[in-house]
Design an enzyme around this catalytic site. Structure first.
Site, mmCIF file in Angstrom:
data_model
loop_
_atom_site.group_PDB
_atom_site.id
_atom_site.type_symbol
_atom_site.label_atom_id
_atom_site.label_comp_id
_atom_site.label_asym_id
_atom_site.label_seq_id
_atom_site.Cartn_x
_atom_site.Cartn_y
_atom_site.Cartn_z
ATOM 1 N N ASP A 33 47.383 109.080 80.594
ATOM 2 C CA ASP A 33 46.586 108.484 79.523
ATOM 3 C C ASP A 33 45.809 109.580 78.784
ATOM 4 O O ASP A 33 45.832 109.666 77.534
ATOM 5 C CB ASP A 33 45.612 107.467 80.168
ATOM 6 C CG ASP A 33 45.010 106.506 79.175
ATOM 7 O OD1 ASP A 33 45.436 106.531 78.006
ATOM 8 O OD2 ASP A 33 44.121 105.718 79.566
ATOM 9 N N GLY A 118 49.613 107.153 90.005
ATOM 10 C CA GLY A 118 48.629 108.232 90.059
ATOM 11 C C GLY A 118 47.286 107.692 90.505
ATOM 12 O O GLY A 118 47.117 107.277 91.653
HETATM 13 N N1 APR Z 1 53.776 113.168 81.651
HETATM 14 C C1 APR Z 1 54.407 112.352 82.494
HETATM 15 N N2 APR Z 1 53.826 111.828 83.587
HETATM 16 C C2 APR Z 1 52.537 112.168 83.833
HETATM 17 C C3 APR Z 1 51.802 113.001 82.990
HETATM 18 C C4 APR Z 1 52.475 113.516 81.853
HETATM 19 N N3 APR Z 1 51.861 114.318 80.990
HETATM 20 N N4 APR Z 1 50.557 113.134 83.506
HETATM 21 C C5 APR Z 1 50.527 112.415 84.630
HETATM 22 N N5 APR Z 1 51.706 111.847 84.840
HETATM 23 C C6 APR Z 1 52.147 110.992 85.945
HETATM 24 C C7 APR Z 1 51.385 111.101 87.239
HETATM 25 O O1 APR Z 1 51.862 112.216 87.991
HETATM 26 C C8 APR Z 1 51.744 109.788 87.916
HETATM 27 O O2 APR Z 1 52.988 109.891 88.614
HETATM 28 O O3 APR Z 1 51.974 109.637 85.571
HETATM 29 C C9 APR Z 1 51.922 108.829 86.740
HETATM 30 C C10 APR Z 1 50.816 107.820 86.570
HETATM 31 O O4 APR Z 1 49.576 108.410 86.909
HETATM 32 P P1 APR Z 1 48.220 108.087 86.129
HETATM 33 O O5 APR Z 1 48.222 108.737 84.808
HETATM 34 O O6 APR Z 1 47.084 108.412 87.035
HETATM 35 O O7 APR Z 1 48.308 106.490 85.868
HETATM 36 P P2 APR Z 1 47.959 105.232 86.817
HETATM 37 O O8 APR Z 1 48.144 105.520 88.258
HETATM 38 O O9 APR Z 1 48.674 104.079 86.229
HETATM 39 O O10 APR Z 1 46.395 105.064 86.610
HETATM 40 C C11 APR Z 1 45.922 104.617 85.356
HETATM 41 O O11 APR Z 1 44.310 106.336 85.186
HETATM 42 O O12 APR Z 1 43.628 107.845 83.637
HETATM 43 C C12 APR Z 1 43.499 106.603 84.038
HETATM 44 O O13 APR Z 1 43.030 105.438 81.984
HETATM 45 C C13 APR Z 1 43.929 105.535 83.054
HETATM 46 O O14 APR Z 1 42.514 104.085 84.235
HETATM 47 C C14 APR Z 1 43.865 104.388 83.990
HETATM 48 C C15 APR Z 1 44.458 104.942 85.264
#
Ligand code: APR
Length: 399
Positions: A33, A118
């Protein structure tokens, strides 16, 4: 159209849409995000304010602003709370709603990160499996002319702070990763699943129904989106093989320079187990059915001239556990203990199948970790550390 795994940063992709793992307020955050908001620019923050948030399991769309992608689809995954709070249903719904939106916006290429895997803590293997199953099923059910990418991301921080991982990343180059991706794509098989609990099915129904109402699409029968169904599986296999032969995918176009075609496994290495990734015929003469797991294990050990210490060391097994197996002809091992022993013995695909069968197991074509393991065995990567390296490379649990 295939579902393809790629590795990298989703913000760099030139697909029609990329999907964001957002929060309910759509206010940006960390992880993917944060990366998407940083790359798309401030206009995205402003636009998201106009969307009025997003419930868990639903999706909303925005322009891509400074990103190469035309659209960003924001979906909110469930926070993992142990699995009894409809997490699977909600995560499945994230993929479905995002894909419905992508289709409404006439997207031909869509890329997903692993939603919820994540900060929201969804177990990685399960999140990966749901992502793949749901995207495959969507394409199969809707026949949408769409190419879907699942982006596996390895952030810099974990590479730098985890020495063990770094070692394996150095060992496995991109071409290896892409070959496994292709192997999964070509060999994945939908097998019948145990039905979910009534409670979960009802929740799934209501999520799907409310979304259908909102999206004004025709209600579907409950079974249409269940992750099961043998006839469907057979149809899917035939269709994806035909589609694969007919059209060069975007994946192939992007990566064709980096990949080499794989030689098919020799015919004598094929087995009869229908759910095994090693397709073909098992020669029962070679593997008498009366043998138990222990008996077959010890026979292979003799045939391969391995001593017991060599075997349990190679299999990364505790000496005491191995002597329990050795002294009990009816020992029932855990599945991945049996796999580790097969690897330590450097067994061929057919021999591996036979050994696993004596304990009532098979490497499944509907489980991504099992497909990675069978890829390794078929391609002579037959040591536990090599297989674990490959599993780690995919972010999967080691055996
Ligand atoms: N490109 C692709 N995948 C990515 C990237 C990127 N640039 N950055 C992170 N990821 C991967 C992570 O490694 C993980 O496998 O995306 C997956 C999801 O991780 P998160 O971004 O933490 O998403 P999520 O677990 O759904 O949590 C969402 O996190 O940042 C906050 O606003 C967001 O509150 C929400 C929560």
């Amino acid at each position: 159209m295939p579902v393809t795994f790629i590795r990298g940063d989703i913000t760099k992709l030139n697909t029609d849409a990329i999907v964001n793992a957002a929060n309910n307020e759509l206010r940006g955050g960390g992880g993917v995000d944060g990366a998407i908001h940083a790359a798309a620019g401030n206009e995205l923050y402003a636009y998201c304010k106009t969307l009025g948030g997003c419930p868990t399991g639903e999706a909303k769309v925005s322009p891509g602003f400074n990103l190469p992608a035309k659209y960003i689809i924001h979906t909110v995954g469930p926070v993992w709370r142990g699995g009894a709070f409809h997490e699977k249903t909600l995560l499945t719904s994230c993929y479905l709603r995002s894909l419905e939106l992508a289709r409404q916006h006439k997207c031909k290429t869509v890329a997903f990160p692993l939603i919820s895997a994540g900060a929201y803590g969804y177990p990685y293997d399960a999140a990966l499996q749901i992502a793949y199953d749901t995207c495959q099923r969507f394409l199969q059910e809707t026949k949408a002319d769409m190419e879907i990418f699942i982006v596996l991301y390895q952030g810099k921080r974990s590479l730098n702070t985890n020495r063990h991982r770094t070692t394996h990343f150095e060992r496995f180059d991109d071409s290896d990763f892409l070959r496994v991706a292709r192997y999964i794509r070509d060999n994945y098989h939908f097998s019948a699943e145990e039905p979910e609990s009534e409670e979960t099915s009802l929740a799934e129904d209501s999520v799907l129904k409310s979304a259908e109402k909102k999206l004004e699409i025709a209600p579907r029968s409950k079974t249409r989106f269940q992750m099961a169904g043998k006839p469907l599986a057979e149809k899917h296999e035939m269709k994806s093989a035909a589609a694969g032969a007919k059209k060069q995918s975007l994946f192939d176009r992007i990566f064709s320079a980096k990949t080499r075609p794989e030689a098919p496994p020799p015919t004598d290495e094929r087995t009869a187990n229908r759910n095994s990734p090693f397709s073909g015929k098992l020669n029962l003469k070679d593997f008498p059915v009366e043998e138990t797991f222990t008996q077959m294990l010890l026979r292979f050990m003799r045939e391969k001239n391995m001593s017991a210490p060599e075997l349990y060391t190679e299999a990364c097994l505790d000496r005491k556990l191995f002597s329990k197996i050795q002294s009990n002809p009816d020992y029932q091992p855990k599945k991945y203990t049996a796999v580790r022993l097969a690897l330590a013995l450097q067994l061929s695909p057919a021999e591996t199948d036979a050994l696993l069968n004596t304990a009532g197991y098979a490497l499944s074509r509907s489980k991504i970790p099992d497909l990675v393991i069978s890829y390794c065995i078929t391609n002579n990567k037959r040591s536990v550390w090599e297989v674990n390296g490959m599993l780690e490379d995919w972010g999967l649990s080691t055996i």
